[in-house]
Design an enzyme around this catalytic site. Sequence first.
Site, PDB file in Angstrom:
ATOM      1  N   CYS A 141      38.143  38.659  37.269  1.00  0.00           N
ATOM      2  CA  CYS A 141      39.434  38.336  36.641  1.00  0.00           C
ATOM      3  C   CYS A 141      39.309  38.335  35.124  1.00  0.00           C
ATOM      4  CB  CYS A 141      39.930  36.981  37.142  1.00  0.00           C
ATOM      5  SG  CYS A 141      41.545  36.532  36.488  1.00  0.00           S
ATOM      6  N   CYS A 144      41.418  35.718  33.342  1.00  0.00           N
ATOM      7  CA  CYS A 144      40.869  34.361  33.475  1.00  0.00           C
ATOM      8  C   CYS A 144      39.646  34.169  32.587  1.00  0.00           C
ATOM      9  CB  CYS A 144      40.439  34.088  34.907  1.00  0.00           C
ATOM     10  SG  CYS A 144      41.645  34.556  36.152  1.00  0.00           S
ATOM     11  N   ASP A 145      38.735  35.120  32.577  1.00  0.00           N
ATOM     12  CA  ASP A 145      37.409  34.903  31.996  1.00  0.00           C
ATOM     13  C   ASP A 145      37.116  35.712  30.734  1.00  0.00           C
ATOM     14  OD1 ASP A 145      36.879  33.130  34.035  1.00  0.00           O
ATOM     15  OD2 ASP A 145      35.993  34.636  35.339  1.00  0.00           O
TER      16      ASP A 145
HETATM   17  C1  FAD Z   1      36.199  34.087  39.704  1.00  0.00           C
HETATM   18  C2  FAD Z   1      37.664  33.760  39.524  1.00  0.00           C
HETATM   19  C3  FAD Z   1      38.051  33.049  38.411  1.00  0.00           C
HETATM   20  C4  FAD Z   1      39.384  32.743  38.219  1.00  0.00           C
HETATM   21  N1  FAD Z   1      39.738  32.034  37.116  1.00  0.00           N
HETATM   22  C5  FAD Z   1      41.022  31.705  36.931  1.00  0.00           C
HETATM   23  C6  FAD Z   1      41.420  30.954  35.773  1.00  0.00           C
HETATM   24  O1  FAD Z   1      40.595  30.613  34.918  1.00  0.00           O
HETATM   25  N2  FAD Z   1      42.732  30.671  35.647  1.00  0.00           N
HETATM   26  C7  FAD Z   1      43.689  31.052  36.558  1.00  0.00           C
HETATM   27  O2  FAD Z   1      44.868  30.739  36.384  1.00  0.00           O
HETATM   28  N3  FAD Z   1      43.338  31.766  37.640  1.00  0.00           N
HETATM   29  C8  FAD Z   1      42.048  32.095  37.850  1.00  0.00           C
HETATM   30  N4  FAD Z   1      41.694  32.842  38.938  1.00  0.00           N
HETATM   31  C9  FAD Z   1      42.752  33.264  39.874  1.00  0.00           C
HETATM   32  C10 FAD Z   1      43.147  32.069  40.769  1.00  0.00           C
HETATM   33  O3  FAD Z   1      41.983  31.548  41.337  1.00  0.00           O
HETATM   34  C11 FAD Z   1      44.108  32.512  41.842  1.00  0.00           C
HETATM   35  O4  FAD Z   1      45.250  33.125  41.268  1.00  0.00           O
HETATM   36  C12 FAD Z   1      44.592  31.303  42.658  1.00  0.00           C
HETATM   37  O5  FAD Z   1      43.490  30.598  43.187  1.00  0.00           O
HETATM   38  C13 FAD Z   1      45.508  31.721  43.792  1.00  0.00           C
HETATM   39  O6  FAD Z   1      45.864  30.577  44.489  1.00  0.00           O
HETATM   40  P1  FAD Z   1      46.353  30.616  45.994  1.00  0.00           P
HETATM   41  O7  FAD Z   1      46.651  29.206  46.334  1.00  0.00           O
HETATM   42  O8  FAD Z   1      47.410  31.617  46.158  1.00  0.00           O
HETATM   43  O9  FAD Z   1      45.136  31.175  46.858  1.00  0.00           O
HETATM   44  P2  FAD Z   1      43.562  30.942  46.899  1.00  0.00           P
HETATM   45  O10 FAD Z   1      43.059  30.146  45.772  1.00  0.00           O
HETATM   46  O11 FAD Z   1      43.011  32.298  47.128  1.00  0.00           O
HETATM   47  O12 FAD Z   1      43.370  30.083  48.222  1.00  0.00           O
HETATM   48  C14 FAD Z   1      43.617  30.637  49.474  1.00  0.00           C
HETATM   49  C15 FAD Z   1      43.333  29.586  50.517  1.00  0.00           C
HETATM   50  O13 FAD Z   1      43.751  30.055  51.795  1.00  0.00           O
HETATM   51  C16 FAD Z   1      42.776  29.693  52.752  1.00  0.00           C
HETATM   52  N5  FAD Z   1      42.948  30.556  53.908  1.00  0.00           N
HETATM   53  C17 FAD Z   1      42.873  31.910  53.998  1.00  0.00           C
HETATM   54  N6  FAD Z   1      43.085  32.309  55.266  1.00  0.00           N
HETATM   55  C18 FAD Z   1      43.319  31.169  55.998  1.00  0.00           C
HETATM   56  C19 FAD Z   1      43.599  30.906  57.371  1.00  0.00           C
HETATM   57  N7  FAD Z   1      43.690  31.890  58.275  1.00  0.00           N
HETATM   58  N8  FAD Z   1      43.767  29.621  57.764  1.00  0.00           N
HETATM   59  C20 FAD Z   1      43.689  28.611  56.869  1.00  0.00           C
HETATM   60  N9  FAD Z   1      43.442  28.808  55.547  1.00  0.00           N
HETATM   61  C21 FAD Z   1      43.251  30.071  55.133  1.00  0.00           C
HETATM   62  C22 FAD Z   1      41.459  29.820  52.004  1.00  0.00           C
HETATM   63  O14 FAD Z   1      40.441  29.069  52.635  1.00  0.00           O
HETATM   64  C23 FAD Z   1      41.864  29.220  50.650  1.00  0.00           C
HETATM   65  O15 FAD Z   1      41.751  27.816  50.705  1.00  0.00           O
HETATM   66  C24 FAD Z   1      40.356  33.162  39.175  1.00  0.00           C
HETATM   67  C25 FAD Z   1      39.975  33.853  40.303  1.00  0.00           C
HETATM   68  C26 FAD Z   1      38.628  34.160  40.495  1.00  0.00           C
HETATM   69  C27 FAD Z   1      38.210  34.900  41.735  1.00  0.00           C
END
Ligand code: FAD
Length: 325
Positions: A141, A144-145
């Site tokens: 990302c 992000c980084d």
């Molecule tokens: C290395 C890295 C660094 C990042 N740094 C930043 C940052 O500094 N700032 C920022 O704003 N964004 C950052 N991001 C992006 C950010 O992490 C994502 O945009 C955000 O986490 C998305 O949130 P979400 O809740 O949609 O999903 P996610 O965080 O992807 O969470 C998905 C969840 O769904 C669960 N899940 C999936 N399938 C199932 C299932 N069948 N049953 C039950 N649970 C399930 C998973 O276990 C997880 O808990 C970064 C991403 C990465 C990879």
Amino acid sequence: MSDKIERVKTLIIGSGPAGYTAAIYAARADLKPVMYTGMEPGGQLTTTTEVDNFPGYPEGIDGPTMMVQLQQQAERFGTEVRIGMITSVEFSKEKGGIHKVVADGEKQIEAETIIISTGASAKYLNIPSEQRLRGGGVSACAVCDGFFYKGQDVAIVGAGDTAAEEASYLANICNKVTMLVRRDEMRASKAMQHRVHSLKNIDVRYNTEVDEILGEQVVEGLRMVNNQTGEKEEIAITGIFIAIGHKPNTDIFKGQLDMDETGYLITQGKSTKTNLPGVFASGDAQDKEYRQAVTAAGSGCMAALDAERYLASIGSVEEAIADKY
Ligand SMILES: Cc1cc2nc3c(=O)[nH]c(=O)nc-3n(C[C@H](O)[C@H](O)[C@H](O)COP(=O)(O)OP(=O)(O)OC[C@H]3O[C@@H](n4cnc5c(N)ncnc54)[C@H](O)[C@@H]3O)c2cc1C
């Protein structure tokens, strides 16, 4: 299968910023949400050390701590957080219908509303040096980084629009960006390619792949290989961004919910409504554009509001959520 079927008002699938924000709002609206965390409790942010761009943390915060705090906030209002996976779903097509899901392959749950927040997973190259150095200079990302590599030399792998956009973003921050494109051309739109080529500090290497990321604890360099000639070259870098795409975690909804060709859930207008009544989608699972924690959290809030309004419309809760805030 156990024969006792549990009935819940709101089931939240996924425990990232979208899921926990939905949980905070749903719990405060007395929807008694039950959340299944999935295989990555806390979501993608648990894989990063420093989150600097989430509002409210002037000194920044490490991802795992932020997610524990979000969990505590959701639990404070009564969210029941369960470690487990939703393994199959059978959604109702009727307004007011009951959605059936199975957790961990055996527990049957019926839910009046479902909030999907299953996120998306960044694709990686899956070579050992990359896996070892994730969080130590390997990132998926740039937005992000990228800031952590201000004034430094970095590399980016990828050839699509996202890779081109992230390369341009990095070029504004970093000293030099080496862009590795596997084929002899980019997949990005002509406009994006033009932008990349117009930036003097982006060095595009065609027909080039990662041979090895160098460094023990942190990234110190990159060995590239030309896939036409086999010629290898090492450069010094401190960070490498893998921009080869994301896969939304939506396989279990295939055939029931509308999704685009890559699996991102399609929501209606500005809402989080899917094509089925009572099923709402939030966060990265439905957003291939922004993919940030704060936007995921925002759409989690929207999903809880949409769920509560839906429940009010079918007479399952008395008041609209807006009356409570
Ligand atoms: C290395 C890295 C660094 C990042 N740094 C930043 C940052 O500094 N700032 C920022 O704003 N964004 C950052 N991001 C992006 C950010 O992490 C994502 O945009 C955000 O986490 C998305 O949130 P979400 O809740 O949609 O999903 P996610 O965080 O992807 O969470 C998905 C969840 O769904 C669960 N899940 C999936 N399938 C199932 C299932 N069948 N049953 C039950 N649970 C399930 C998973 O276990 C997880 O808990 C970064 C991403 C990465 C990879």
